[in-house]
Design an enzyme around this catalytic site. Structure first.
Site, PDB file in Angstrom:
ATOM      1  N   ARG A  35       0.823  -1.231   0.000  1.00 29.63           N
ATOM      2  CA  ARG A  35       0.000   0.000   0.000  1.00 29.63           C
ATOM      3  C   ARG A  35       0.850   1.272   0.000  1.00 29.63           C
ATOM      4  NH1 ARG A  35      -3.641   2.796   4.105  1.00 29.63           N
ATOM      5  NH2 ARG A  35      -5.569   3.305   2.994  1.00 29.63           N
ATOM      6  N   ILE A  61      -7.813   6.741  -1.384  1.00 31.86           N
ATOM      7  CA  ILE A  61      -7.573   5.297  -1.414  1.00 31.86           C
ATOM      8  C   ILE A  61      -8.308   4.770  -0.181  1.00 31.86           C
ATOM      9  CG2 ILE A  61      -5.310   5.708  -0.300  1.00 31.86           C
ATOM     10  CD1 ILE A  61      -4.279   3.100  -1.385  1.00 31.86           C
ATOM     11  N   SER A  62      -9.084   3.699  -0.355  1.00 31.76           N
ATOM     12  CA  SER A  62      -9.918   3.207   0.751  1.00 31.76           C
ATOM     13  C   SER A  62      -9.069   2.605   1.866  1.00 31.76           C
ATOM     14  CB  SER A  62     -10.886   2.147   0.229  1.00 31.76           C
ATOM     15  OG  SER A  62     -11.658   2.684  -0.816  1.00 31.76           O
ATOM     16  N   ALA A  63      -9.684   2.497   3.047  1.00 32.00           N
ATOM     17  CA  ALA A  63      -9.008   1.915   4.217  1.00 32.00           C
ATOM     18  C   ALA A  63      -8.754   0.425   3.967  1.00 32.00           C
ATOM     19  CB  ALA A  63      -9.871   2.095   5.454  1.00 32.00           C
ATOM     20  N   PHE A 207     -18.051   5.947   0.903  1.00 32.78           N
ATOM     21  CA  PHE A 207     -17.212   6.133  -0.282  1.00 32.78           C
ATOM     22  C   PHE A 207     -17.493   7.501  -0.897  1.00 32.78           C
ATOM     23  CE2 PHE A 207     -16.513   1.662   0.011  1.00 32.78           C
ATOM     24  CZ  PHE A 207     -15.408   1.366  -0.766  1.00 32.78           C
TER      25      PHE A 207
END
Ligand code: SAM
Length: 219
Positions: A35, A61-63, A207
């Site tokens: 990541r 960027i998502s968790a 989101f």
């Protein structure tokens, strides 16, 4: 102070302990796709924190918990053909490509040209092959019909609504699955299984909105 490697191990322990990470194949993919390569220089210290991180152009960027949960729910296998809507940093796209392998294919549509370019650069710098990946610029809110049918569709921005008449559903194979956040502000992550027509709400999520013809209007 914990080093980056310690933080990474702590993240994997947390993902396993909370059961967001369930299978070895998803953990292996998340170990391969680091990541750290997908977050801006100024945010590298947060790469292994369970938080969404801004990547520019108002996007994130998502968790890791959300990414792991979505990958597990998609039940990806070698050789699958996958459509992603919203390439963003390229992180999820790289993970999808590792999970479907070189015999599979990932097509990703990104609305912001600069992010499509960034996604490609990030994937290359993370050492992940682009051979089975295609990143395209455009409105993916209605999917990408020329590449259909898909085994899996992963939407990584929120759809306002999802019903059986949605063009994304028409682009799934007979036993295909679609995963998408649906709703405004706080959304439900919805899993649709074409085989039995079942639509399940599997996780509350937040989101950024999907902007486009079948998405939200740009503010
Ligand atoms: N999957 C990304 C990652 O791993 O970094 C995170 C995706 S981010 C939460 C949502 C992305 O969807 C943004 O990059 C945004 O520009 C994109 N997006 C929004 N509306 C879109 C549309 N209609 N078509 C394609 N991409 C869209």
């Amino acid at each position: 102070m914990a080093g980056r490697e310690d933080e990474k191990e702590r993240m994997f322990r947390f993902l396993r302990d909370t059961s967001f990470l369930k299978t070895e194949k998803v953990e292996k993919a998340m170990r391969k796709v680091d990541r750290e390569f997908f977050v801006p220089e100024s945010e590298k210290g947060f790469a292994y924190y369970d938080t969404a991180i801004p990547v520019g152009y108002g996007q994130t960027i998502s968790a890791p918990t959300v990414v792991a949960f979505m990958l597990e729910a998609l039940d990806l296998r070698e050789g699958m053909r996958v459509l992603e809507v919203g390439a963003g940093s390229g992180y999820n796209c790289a993970l999808l490509s590792v999970l479907v392998g070189q015999k599979g294919r990932v097509l990703s549509v990104e609305r912001v040209p600069e992010l499509a370019k960034l996604a490609k650069a990030n994937i290359a710098s993370a050492g992940i092959s682009m051979n089975n990946i295609e990143i395209m610029v455009g409105d993916g809110s209605g999917g990408y019909p020329p590449g259909a049918p898909y085994d899996r569709i992963a939407v990584t921005a929120a759809l306002p609504s999802l019903d059986l008449g949605h063009p994304l559903i028409a682009q799934l194979k007979k036993d295909g699955k679609l995963l998408a956040p649906v709703g405004s502000y706080v959304q439900d992550l919805v899993l649709f299984e074409k085989k039995n027509g079942k639509m399940s709400r599997i996780l509350p999520v937040m989101f950024v909105p999907l902007i486009g013809k079948y998405g939200f209007r740009e503010e």
